[in-house]
Design an enzyme around this catalytic site. Structure first.
Site, PDB file in Angstrom:
ATOM      1  CB  CYS A  57      -0.910  -0.014   1.212  1.00 32.41           C
ATOM      2  SG  CYS A  57      -0.005   0.111   2.764  1.00 32.41           S
ATOM      3  CB  ALA A  60       3.922  -0.560   2.321  1.00 33.50           C
ATOM      4  NE  ARG A  91      12.422  -1.330   1.470  1.00 33.64           N
ATOM      5  CZ  ARG A  91      13.120  -0.239   1.620  1.00 33.64           C
ATOM      6  NH1 ARG A  91      13.278   0.297   2.805  1.00 33.64           N
ATOM      7  NH2 ARG A  91      13.675   0.325   0.573  1.00 33.64           N
ATOM      8  CG  HIS A 189       7.850   4.680  -3.884  1.00 36.65           C
ATOM      9  ND1 HIS A 189       7.672   3.839  -4.948  1.00 36.65           N
ATOM     10  CD2 HIS A 189       8.117   3.886  -2.812  1.00 36.65           C
ATOM     11  CE1 HIS A 189       7.819   2.590  -4.546  1.00 36.65           C
ATOM     12  NE2 HIS A 189       8.091   2.595  -3.258  1.00 36.65           N
TER      13      HIS A 189
END
Ligand code: CFN
Ligand code: HCA
Length: 534
Positions: A57, A60, A91, A189
């Protein structure tokens, strides 16, 4: 491979036979059998509802991927503890405190939202969490990341950040990265890039040394960044910051003082690369630190960019020295693995980046795809980045260049790019498809059903997977390597990383364990046989 090319239509029909017509039509747009150049693929669109996707998502992508690796920030997740734990525990971005500095990567901070916070609002709890973090840790900076419920109830995290920053004197960045925004991690991002650019980059004007560079889109998974920076400093570069693997907030703030941005993962950070170029006139080069050839090419391109004879010579020396140390390991893996095939299905750049390294150990990638890549990640960007360099110093007088509205930069017409590239160390963004062989399969937003079918039909020996698909692949008797966390191994980048990868993949494929598993398609159907007496 050529079989797939000849029978592409049949293969796609077999792969998608179970889908209703509308779904089949949609999915076929996301699949390409490579043939020549200039093919198009649908990407970055909404996943078909009901299909088991591997995507994550927006939250994330923002907190988990881009912001999370900054070591000296307290990263507060405003939301349920599950979201906080997921983006912290999965991660594997590593980091170390600088001398006298802090490192909060081992901590998982959250407001642990409960039902009552959803009903009455969570802002008070968030302020309390910030106060507590400041009191306990006196961090350099704090991030607040919003998860889905925060957006739904309308907590104003920007206002909280402003108020608490004034009150505590600590830099606080708020990210409205609610999970439901966009179609994947990709939107996150972008949100993270915008805020870092607006509030951080350009706020530290400390002088930087000669040959200074930033690495963009490198997150120090399994220690990759440490291996890359080891080689860069051996050559003589001054690494100002890596965004954002093993980074500190002050280093990121200093990024604009560098001479060059080297971008590895274009998908997650192209926005910052473009914005720095636009605002500060810094060029960027696309690099790839995975595999001996790719890494060497990237190092040569960086040296050529600076154009310094000493640097160019030193680069060759270092490459020769490093390659001598690892070549036996790679050759020995290649001898044993030659002719094997791979499927790579990873995020938004690794399905491309790892193909060269796999080839170096004898493995050909026959299927590759991204979870959330955009079309440019597959098809490439046809216009190379701005070029600030003086044409005369690079012997490119004949090239006609168009002036951009900003007078420090020039944009090269697309039809001049090849000519120019011969003279200039400008690596444009080629995208995943260009270097794949004709007849290979490119597939976007692969789902679990298609994963199983691909393995059944094409029977690869290596599957580069994520967390959710790894074990279904193993259960089918096929080796799968988790390409996000490296199965807790690594580093895999750079020269020593390539040797680590070769050893791990050799052991993984050649282990006799796979012969003890019977793939589902070789098992007897459970209900076969006669029922007596009926
Ligand atoms: S480290 Fe990167 S390299 S940032 Fe991106 S697109 Fe993810 S977290 Mo997982 S491993 Fe993956 Fe890439 Fe760039 Fe990682 S391929 S999915 S969002 N990714
Ligand atoms: C993320 C992080 C992730 C997840 C991996 C996976 C990672 O995007 O949420 O789900 O397989 O690298 O840890 O990509």
């Amino acid at each position: 491979m050529s079989e797939l090319k000849k029978n592409a239509d049949k293969f796609l029909d077999d792969l998608m036979e179970v889908y209703p017509a509308k779904v089949m039509k949609n999915r076929k747009k996301h699949v390409v059998v490579k043939e020549g150049a200039g093919q198009e693929i649908a990407a970055n669109t909404r996943t078909v509802p009901g299909i088991i996707t591997n995507r994550g998502c927006c939250y994330a992508g923002c907190k988990g991927v881009v912001i999370g690796p900054i070591v000296d920030m307290v990263h507060i997740v405003h939301g349920p503890v599950g979201c906080a734990y997921y983006a912290w525990g999965t991660r594997r971005n590593k980091g170390k405190a600088r001398e006298g500095g802090q490192n909060f990567l081992n901590y998982c901070f959250t407001t642990d939202m409960q039902e009552s916070d959803i009903v009455f609002g969570g802002e008070k709890k968030l302020k309390k969490a910030i106060e507590e973090a400041v009191e306990l840790f006196q961090p350099k900076a704090i991030s607040i990341s919003a998860t889905c419920p925060v957006g739904l109830i309308g907590d104003d995290i920007d206002a909280v950040a402003r108020e608490m920053s004034e009150k505590t004197g600590v830099k606080i960045l708020s990210f409205n990265c609610e999970g439901y925004k966009g179609v994947s991690q990709s939107a996150g991002h972008h949100i993270a890039n915008n805020k870092l650019m607006k509030e951080v980059v350009g706020t530290n004007d400390s002088p930087v040394g000669k040959f200074s560079i930033n690495l963009l889109g490198e997150y120090n998974i399994g220690g990759d960044e440490w291996e890359i920076s080891r080689v860069l400093s051996k050559i003589g570069y001054n690494l100002v910051t890596t965004m954002t693997g093993n980074s500190t907030i002050d280093e990121i703030a200093n990024a604009h003082k560098s001479d060059l941005n080297v971008v590895q993962c274009h998908r997650s950070i192209n926005y910052i690369a473009d914005m720095i170029e636009e605002k500060y006139g810094l060029n960027w080069l696309k690099g790839n630190f995975i595999g001996v050839e790719n890494f060497s090419k990237t190092l040569r391109n960086i040296a050529r960019y600076f154009g310094d004879e000493g640097l160019i010579a030193r680069t060759e020396e270092v490459i020769a020295e490093e390659v001598a140390e690892i070549k036996d390991t790679l050759n020995s893996a290649k001898e044993k693995l030659n002719g094997k095939t791979a499927v790579l299905y990873v995020g938004g750049s690794r399905a491309d980046h790892y193909q060269g390294l796999l080839r170096e150990i004898g493995i050909e990638t026959i299927v590759a795809g991204y979870e959330f890549g955009h079309r440019d990640d597959y098809e490439g960007r046809d216009v190379i980045p701005y070029i600030k360099l003086d044409a005369d110093t690079r012997n490119i007088e004949e090239i006609t260049v168009e002036k951009d509205e900003k007078n420090y930069s020039l944009r090269i017409p697309a039809d001049k790019v090849d000519e120019l590239k011969k003279e200039m160390p400008i690596a444009d963004y080629e995208g995943l498809m260009k270097n794949m062989a004709d007849g290979s399969l490119i597939i976007d937003d692969l789902n679990h059903y298609e994963t199983e079918k691909i393995i059944e039909i094409l029977k690869p020996e290596f599957f580069g997977s994520g967390i959710k698909d790894k074990y279904i692949v193993h259960k089918m008797g096929t080796y799968s390597k988790q390409m996000h966390s490296y199965d807790y191994a690594g580093p895999y980048a750079g020269f020593k990383g390539a040797a680590n990868f070769a050893k791990d993949v050799e052991a993984g494929i050649l282990t006799p364990a796979w012969s003890y598993l019977t793939p589902p398609w070789n098992k007897e159907p459970l209900l076969k046989g006669k029922v007596e007496g009926v």
